[in-house]
Write a protein that holds these residues in place. Structure first.
Motif, PDB file in Angstrom:
ATOM      1  N   GLY A 237      50.250  33.198  51.081  1.00 35.15           N
ATOM      2  CA  GLY A 237      49.409  34.051  51.922  1.00 35.15           C
ATOM      3  C   GLY A 237      48.113  34.391  51.202  1.00 35.15           C
ATOM      4  N   ALA A 238      46.989  34.174  51.881  1.00 34.63           N
ATOM      5  CA  ALA A 238      45.685  34.363  51.241  1.00 34.63           C
ATOM      6  C   ALA A 238      45.497  35.794  50.751  1.00 34.63           C
ATOM      7  N   GLY A 239      45.920  36.761  51.540  1.00 38.79           N
ATOM      8  CA  GLY A 239      45.712  38.162  51.169  1.00 38.79           C
ATOM      9  C   GLY A 239      46.468  38.522  49.904  1.00 38.79           C
ATOM     10  N   LEU A 240      47.717  38.099  49.829  1.00 42.75           N
ATOM     11  CA  LEU A 240      48.519  38.423  48.641  1.00 42.75           C
ATOM     12  C   LEU A 240      47.970  37.713  47.410  1.00 42.75           C
ATOM     13  N   VAL A 241      47.510  36.476  47.580  1.00 41.97           N
ATOM     14  CA  VAL A 241      46.961  35.756  46.423  1.00 41.97           C
ATOM     15  C   VAL A 241      45.674  36.430  45.949  1.00 41.97           C
ATOM     16  N   MET A 242      44.811  36.812  46.888  1.00 46.67           N
ATOM     17  CA  MET A 242      43.579  37.532  46.497  1.00 46.67           C
ATOM     18  C   MET A 242      43.933  38.815  45.764  1.00 46.67           C
ATOM     19  N   SER A 243      44.923  39.523  46.303  1.00 52.71           N
ATOM     20  CA  SER A 243      45.356  40.772  45.689  1.00 52.71           C
ATOM     21  C   SER A 243      45.915  40.511  44.290  1.00 52.71           C
ATOM     22  N   THR A 244      46.635  39.403  44.132  1.00 52.60           N
ATOM     23  CA  THR A 244      47.201  39.046  42.827  1.00 52.60           C
ATOM     24  C   THR A 244      46.085  38.783  41.811  1.00 52.60           C
ATOM     25  N   LEU A 245      45.039  38.079  42.250  1.00 48.98           N
ATOM     26  CA  LEU A 245      43.897  37.840  41.359  1.00 48.98           C
ATOM     27  C   LEU A 245      43.319  39.178  40.904  1.00 48.98           C
ATOM     28  N   ASP A 246      43.178  40.105  41.850  1.00 46.21           N
ATOM     29  CA  ASP A 246      42.604  41.418  41.522  1.00 46.21           C
ATOM     30  C   ASP A 246      43.472  42.151  40.507  1.00 46.21           C
ATOM     31  N   VAL A 247      44.789  42.138  40.752  1.00 44.49           N
ATOM     32  CA  VAL A 247      45.693  42.896  39.872  1.00 44.49           C
ATOM     33  C   VAL A 247      45.741  42.259  38.476  1.00 44.49           C
ATOM     34  N   VAL A 248      45.725  40.930  38.413  1.00 45.89           N
ATOM     35  CA  VAL A 248      45.691  40.251  37.104  1.00 45.89           C
ATOM     36  C   VAL A 248      44.385  40.597  36.377  1.00 45.89           C
ATOM     37  N   ALA A 249      43.286  40.603  37.103  1.00 45.65           N
ATOM     38  CA  ALA A 249      42.000  40.952  36.478  1.00 45.65           C
ATOM     39  C   ALA A 249      42.021  42.396  35.984  1.00 45.65           C
TER      40      ALA A 249
END
Lengths: 393, 299
Positions: free
Chosen positions: A257-269
């Motif tokens: 899911g695009a939203g969860l992946v974007m959110s994952t990038l944010d949280v990793v950053a």
């Protein structure tokens, strides 16, 4: 999918817009032949999917064969803001009396098509919108009725196109709208739309974005796109049906899911890490697709650790686990993985992973914990908050 | 109360006989959703574990009176399935299908508006709706959620689950969870769903989950400032995402902003909305806002 200028012009011509005849060339000799066919003077234009070609020296006028040779050899192989020029478009040079602007796109906020027209063409349209908004006509079109001749003429009139070419502009707008509809485009843009001294209205450039979701009904358009300039890993990923974007960091990311992946990038950053990629395995991924996704992520040599962040709805966690296990059998990755599985069939998925005892695979219970673990692993630090380095839970 | 689906829901599913369609239809039924029928052209007379299959929406509606449709057919057939359900008189259509051409979505949106104003479309490319304890229509993994007073509306499916489960772990429950989908022409917008949550007695806090692109979050911000009195927490995904497929120069003009996460967060904050930086932070803020809302309403 973004099209090169000449590909866009071919679509325009298919729907009755005036374009100059021309030819594609990938070598200097082909350019010379193309110029002879088009008739001097010609314009030699770099075909890349990035703006600012003219400023970068990628668009040149040539009056004779020597000039074509010089310009073609200079432009072929040129780097324009990260895009290498592999293809030239050679067309007969047009005389220009006026430069207008026209586009059709989907206005998401209105759920309607929007036609934009201006007599201030040939410059960036944002500048026109900013400096002289009164010179910009924006008109919504009824998606079911389409653009009528009367509406197109009204747009040309309101935009104060020269009186003697208003019919010509209206015809061009109608053809442009027709292109947008018939080719399933999300954007069609002409800048500049020129008026010649003979008072002909003509598309001197073309910017076209097609809807990938509609390509199934446009077999003619499926071969278009600038594959030569696509990142090879991204190209391979897209062929596998994976949404993959390469980034500059060292933490491989896979999610659904695009939203969860974007959110994952944010949280990793936010946890201090740098993502190496965006990879959305999509809804309903089966084991084979997950295995391919692991292969894609690991083909980036910068990756030092990988994070799987799955919250299954239509995706079943047991399929994800099977895919990861197969990937370990086939690829035998040497890198640490952090896996967070929640959602549909998560208990089965976690059990499969626990039984498989994959080397250096760490289970995380939450997204934040997963991010902290993978950031530590990528940095070669001990894993925070866990007592061992195997799949527990 | 809850919004859109509850114990009164009578569900009919287009594409129920496919692999995904049957799996999730049966999931929905085992949750307690009243699944009355399915529609698959050419398979009329068949059944899925007791659920009758009809050849057309008109037949299914005449025989089983569904009030809610779920669309699970492949992208190229989805637009017609949505319109057929609406034309048969179904008032709520929930389209799960991913990958529908944008021009088809544009046609569906405008035909519904013109010919079937009584039909509300949720999606497409959405996870559906869950009203915990009452009904589940779609692919939301319902076991993570319990009944409560937090309404959730989201453009992203999996991010909805993430935020919803964090809220559940914080001890809170949900009135309804609505995925509106991330496609260019959604049938319902944030504003449409905010209006329903504002009117719903059970909902005391609203969580809005957005992402980069388009201007739906900015429009929601303006609507909240003007018309929503309940507390709202927002989360926006995509602060570190690279610029996606842009709509070119003309697109930037239309959206009125760059469509970035930062611009959206700013618009929401200007509208008085708390913007959480992680899904976990949403769940941390939720109990505090609820408490504040309760104590201010008791004064």
């Amino acid at each position: 999918m973004d099209l090169l200028e000449y590909q866009g012009k071919q679509l325009f011509a298919r729907h009755g817009l005036n374009v100059s005849p021309g030819h594609v060339a990938t070598t200097v000799d082909e350019a010379v032949q193309a110029a002879a066919d088009a008739g001097y003077p010609v314009v030699v234009k770099a075909q890349v999917l990035i703006g600012g070609r003219g400023k970068a020296g990628g668009v040149k006028l040539a009056a004779n064969e020597d000039e074509v040779r010089t310009h073609a050899s200079n432009i072929l192989g040129m780097d324009i803001r990260g895009h290498t020029v592999h293809t030239l478009w050679i067309e007969h040079a047009s005389d220009i009396a006026s430069e207008y602007y026209a586009s059709v796109l989907l206005d998401r906020s209105a759920s309607a098509p929007l036609v934009i027209f201006s007599v201030e063409g040939g410059v960036e349209i944002e500048e026109v919108a900013h400096n002289s908004p009164d010179k910009l006509v924006r008109r919504h079109v009824d998606a079911l009725d389409g653009l009528s001749h009367a509406e197109a003429l009204a747009i040309a009139t309101e935009g104060q196109a020269d009186e003697d070419v208003r019919e010509g502009v209206a015809a061009a707008l109608k053809a442009l709208y027709e292109t947008w509809v018939a080719e399933d485009a999300s954007l069609v843009e002409i800048n500049p739309l020129i008026v010649t001294p003979e008072r002909q209205v003509k598309a001197l450039d073309a910017k076209v974005t097609l809807d990938d979701n509609a390509l199934f009904r446009h077999p003619d358009n499926q071969g278009l796109s600038d594959t030569a300039n696509e990142d090879p890993i991204e190209h391979h990923a897209h062929e596998q049906g994976l949404q993959y974007v390469k980034l500059d960091g060292d933490i491989g990311i896979l999610g659904n899911g695009a939203g969860l992946v974007m959110s994952t990038l944010d949280v990793v950053a936010q946890a201090g890490g740098a993502p190496a990629n965006f990879l959305d395995a999509g809804g309903g991924s089966d084991a084979a697709k997950i295995t391919q996704a692991v292969e894609v992520i690991l083909s980036n040599p910068a990756v030092k650790a990988v994070l799987f962040n799955i919250f299954g709805g239509i995706t079943r966690c047991d399929e994800v686990a099977r895919g990861l296990i197969t990937a370990f059998e086939q690829i035998k990755p040497q890198l640490p993985f952090v896996v967070r599985l929640d959602g549909t069939n998560d208990v089965a998925g976690r059990a499969l992973l626990a039984d498989a005892k994959l080397p250096n695979v760490h289970a995380a219970h939450t997204m934040n914990q997963a991010a902290e673990m993978v950031v530590a692993l990528a940095a070669g630090l001990p894993v925070p908050g866990t007592d061992d380095a195997s799949v527990g839970s | 109360m809850s919004i859109l689906i509850d114990e009164q829901t009578r569900l009919c599913v287009a594409g129920m006989t496919g692999r995904e369609g049957s799996f999730h239809t049966l999931n929905n039924r085992s949750y307690g959703t009243n699944v009355v029928a399915g529609v698959t052209p050419g398979k009329g007379g068949a059944e899925l574990e007791g659920i009758p299959v009809f050849n057309s929406w008109d037949e299914a509606v005449a025989a089983t009176s569904p009030n809610t449709a779920m669309i699970f057919v492949p992208p190229r057939f989805a637009a017609d399935a949505i319109l057929e359900a609406a034309s048969a008189g179904v008032e709520l259509v929930i389209a799960i299908t991913e990958g529908i051409p944008a021009h088809d979505e544009l046609r569906v949106y405008n035909v519904l508006k013109r010919d079937h104003p009584g039909t509300r479309l949720i999606g497409p490319n959405c996870p559906g709706i869950l009203s915990p304890g009452k009904a589940n229509v779609g692919i939301i993994p319902a076991s993570f959620f319990k009944p409560g007073n937090v309404g959730v509306v989201s453009r992203s499916g999996t991010l909805t689950y993430q935020i919803g489960s964090e809220i559940a772990q914080a001890g809170l429950g949900n009135s309804s969870i609505v995925g509106i989908g991330g496609d260019p022409v959604p049938g319902s917008s944030f504003v449409d769903i905010l209006e329903l949550f504002q009117a719903d007695e059970q909902t005391e806090l609203i969580v809005l989950s957005g992402e980069i692109g388009g201007s739906a979050e900015e429009e929601a911000a303006a609507y909240i400032a003007e018309s929503v009195t309940k507390p709202v927490i927002a989360y926006i995904a995509g602060f570190t995402a690279p610029e996606g497929k842009t709509m070119g120069h003309a697109g930037a003009i239309v959206s009125g902003s760059a469509g970035t996460a930062a611009a959206k967060a700013q618009a929401l904050e200007a509208g008085g909305v708390l913007v959480a930086r992680t899904p976990t932070a949403v769940a941390e803020l939720a109990p505090k806002l609820l408490q504040a809302a309760v104590s201010s309403s008791s004064h």
